[in-house]
Write a protein that holds these residues in place. Sequence first.
Motif, mmCIF file in Angstrom:
data_model
loop_
_atom_site.group_PDB
_atom_site.id
_atom_site.type_symbol
_atom_site.label_atom_id
_atom_site.label_comp_id
_atom_site.label_asym_id
_atom_site.label_seq_id
_atom_site.Cartn_x
_atom_site.Cartn_y
_atom_site.Cartn_z
ATOM 1 N N LYS A 42 0.760 -1.302 -0.378
ATOM 2 C CA LYS A 42 -0.053 -0.213 0.366
ATOM 3 C C LYS A 42 0.586 1.396 0.368
ATOM 4 C CE LYS A 42 -3.874 -2.397 0.015
ATOM 5 N NZ LYS A 42 -4.446 -2.390 -1.000
ATOM 6 N N LEU A 43 2.262 1.092 -0.793
ATOM 7 C CA LEU A 43 2.910 1.776 -0.204
ATOM 8 C C LEU A 43 2.755 3.144 -1.787
ATOM 9 C CD1 LEU A 43 6.113 1.624 1.182
ATOM 10 C CD2 LEU A 43 4.875 3.028 1.655
ATOM 11 N N GLY A 44 2.522 4.285 -1.531
ATOM 12 C CA GLY A 44 3.227 5.382 -2.152
ATOM 13 C C GLY A 44 4.206 6.011 -2.593
ATOM 14 N N PHE A 68 3.737 8.823 2.393
ATOM 15 C CA PHE A 68 2.331 8.498 1.330
ATOM 16 C C PHE A 68 1.776 6.855 1.186
ATOM 17 C CE2 PHE A 68 3.967 12.374 0.862
ATOM 18 C CZ PHE A 68 2.764 13.843 1.416
ATOM 19 N N PRO A 69 0.359 6.864 1.019
ATOM 20 C CA PRO A 69 -0.225 5.810 0.947
ATOM 21 C C PRO A 69 -0.671 5.499 -0.369
ATOM 22 C CG PRO A 69 -1.772 6.659 2.073
ATOM 23 C CD PRO A 69 -0.975 7.029 2.291
ATOM 24 N N LEU A 70 -0.414 4.271 -1.515
ATOM 25 C CA LEU A 70 -1.007 4.822 -2.878
ATOM 26 C C LEU A 70 -2.485 4.451 -2.877
ATOM 27 C CD1 LEU A 70 -0.100 3.444 -5.638
ATOM 28 C CD2 LEU A 70 -1.223 1.019 -5.224
ATOM 29 N N VAL A 71 -2.804 5.800 -3.592
ATOM 30 C CA VAL A 71 -4.328 6.233 -3.466
ATOM 31 C C VAL A 71 -4.225 5.992 -5.218
ATOM 32 C CG1 VAL A 71 -6.562 7.472 -3.972
ATOM 33 C CG2 VAL A 71 -4.722 7.555 -2.062
ATOM 34 N N GLY A 72 -5.665 4.379 -5.214
ATOM 35 C CA GLY A 72 -5.554 4.232 -6.651
ATOM 36 C C GLY A 72 -6.920 4.355 -7.592
ATOM 37 N N VAL B 168 -5.781 0.800 -11.622
ATOM 38 C CA VAL B 168 -4.447 1.335 -11.805
ATOM 39 C C VAL B 168 -4.361 1.483 -13.396
ATOM 40 C CG1 VAL B 168 -2.645 1.371 -11.472
ATOM 41 C CG2 VAL B 168 -4.208 1.632 -9.165
ATOM 42 N N ARG B 171 -4.973 3.549 -16.034
ATOM 43 C CA ARG B 171 -4.866 5.360 -15.607
ATOM 44 C C ARG B 171 -3.379 4.907 -16.398
ATOM 45 N NH1 ARG B 171 -5.231 5.883 -10.578
ATOM 46 N NH2 ARG B 171 -7.117 7.223 -10.697
ATOM 47 N N ALA B 189 -7.702 11.192 -7.565
ATOM 48 C CA ALA B 189 -7.467 10.013 -7.541
ATOM 49 C C ALA B 189 -8.238 9.795 -5.685
ATOM 50 C CB ALA B 189 -6.609 8.724 -7.183
ATOM 51 N N ALA B 191 -9.818 8.097 -1.815
ATOM 52 C CA ALA B 191 -10.227 7.025 -1.537
ATOM 53 C C ALA B 191 -10.290 7.436 0.202
ATOM 54 C CB ALA B 191 -8.670 6.144 -1.006
ATOM 55 N N HIS B 196 -6.099 13.119 -4.020
ATOM 56 C CA HIS B 196 -4.206 13.584 -4.570
ATOM 57 C C HIS B 196 -4.977 14.577 -6.188
ATOM 58 C CE1 HIS B 196 -3.079 9.868 -5.855
ATOM 59 N NE2 HIS B 196 -3.288 10.559 -7.287
ATOM 60 N N TYR B 211 3.082 6.030 -9.791
ATOM 61 C CA TYR B 211 1.823 4.986 -10.350
ATOM 62 C C TYR B 211 3.074 3.303 -10.766
ATOM 63 C CZ TYR B 211 -2.104 6.206 -8.731
ATOM 64 O OH TYR B 211 -3.029 7.486 -8.339
ATOM 65 N N HIS B 213 5.930 2.207 -10.070
ATOM 66 C CA HIS B 213 5.909 0.755 -8.933
ATOM 67 C C HIS B 213 5.333 0.053 -8.441
ATOM 68 C CE1 HIS B 213 5.058 4.048 -6.111
ATOM 69 N NE2 HIS B 213 4.880 2.914 -5.245
ATOM 70 N N GLY B 219 -5.437 0.375 -4.841
ATOM 71 C CA GLY B 219 -4.817 1.333 -3.289
ATOM 72 C C GLY B 219 -6.132 1.179 -2.093
ATOM 73 N N VAL B 220 -5.429 2.574 -0.840
ATOM 74 C CA VAL B 220 -6.313 2.046 0.061
ATOM 75 C C VAL B 220 -7.737 2.894 -0.369
ATOM 76 C CG1 VAL B 220 -4.386 2.014 1.632
ATOM 77 C CG2 VAL B 220 -5.911 4.883 0.542
ATOM 78 N N GLU B 221 -8.781 2.666 -1.384
ATOM 79 C CA GLU B 221 -9.766 3.215 -1.281
ATOM 80 C C GLU B 221 -10.471 1.426 -1.522
ATOM 81 O OE1 GLU B 221 -7.601 2.999 -3.892
ATOM 82 O OE2 GLU B 221 -7.924 1.966 -5.486
#
Lengths: 76, 272
Positions: A42-44, A68-72, B168, B171, B189, B191, B196, B211, B213, B219-221
């Motif tokens: 979950k790492l952004g 920051f966490p990953l926000v998909g 993702v 995207r 995006a 969540a 952001h 994205y 990596h 994601g956290v959503e």
Amino acid sequence: MTVTVKLFATFRKGRFDESQREYAELTTVGDVIKDLALPNHKLGAILINTFHAGKGLPLSEGDTLSFFPLVGGECR
Amino acid sequence: MSALEEFFAAEASGDLVPWKSQVLAADMFSMTLGEVEEAMLKAGWLPGRYQRNRQMLSTAQQHTLFRSCVAVIGCGGLGGYVIEQLARLGVGRIIAIDPDTFEEHNLNRQILSSPRLLGHSKALTAKARVNDINPAVTLVAVEKAFDGDNGPALVADADVVVDAVDNVAARKALDVVCRDLGIPLVHGAIAGWYGHVSTQFPGDNIIEKLYGHTDDSPGVESQLGNPSFTPGAAASFQVAEVCKIISGEGELLRHRKLHIDLLAMETEDVPF
């Protein structure tokens, strides 16, 4: 050495918003991720000061490390 | 002065032409409402509906907006608000792309959704909504999932693309298509309490930095869901970016992303 660690969004839950933390010399970003039990998948963005950092990078005295966490995106 | 311009001059109050006169002109001169609006703005008259834009945008900028095309990928939480605001702003052509139909779990936040529209196409609903709120605007509804194969043809005419997708993989495909075609991409995006926004111009690579990596998992959503207010907040930032890209006003979120935390009520400007 003293490093300021800043956590954002969900990473704050059960941890902290910002903390001055003591680490041994040559501590890497990855070591701090393990120390704080941040979920790898979950790492952004990860920043050392204002620069994007990989997990292998060593920290220096006085650095600010931000996670920051990953926000998909939207939920379906 | 053409007959149409003489009509505008006779109908105008100051430089404002009221909506009823725009409708009358379309009928009298056998034009679409969009054609009338384009001619009106080109000749320096402002449609009355935009009078509250005028302290921010000149009539020439309003004309540029009307002549612009914006593609919105996704007509859900973010996309619904984005489309609503683009149409009210006066962007003349909107391409709305979404393969989905409304489901019950959309009702807590997606502004285009309502119980009577459950099962209806999101893209076609967007078209009906825009036709209702600003009939001079053309909305092209595309009931397809955007991908790397169909993407270039779908967004080739766009001056700006707005990322309102829910995964993702799409995207990343959108990023490649926009970079190949040299189209600015406004990324957003969300969540839970968080979101952001960032703007990528041709030659920039913020989506890859954000994205690249990651695998294509959510994601956290996926754990946080999304409430009613986060999509509207992030979408408004995205539309402000579109407005500035087209009008040339202000500062853009280039080489940075704006992290929005509505729980702590904080924003963080993150360099990229």
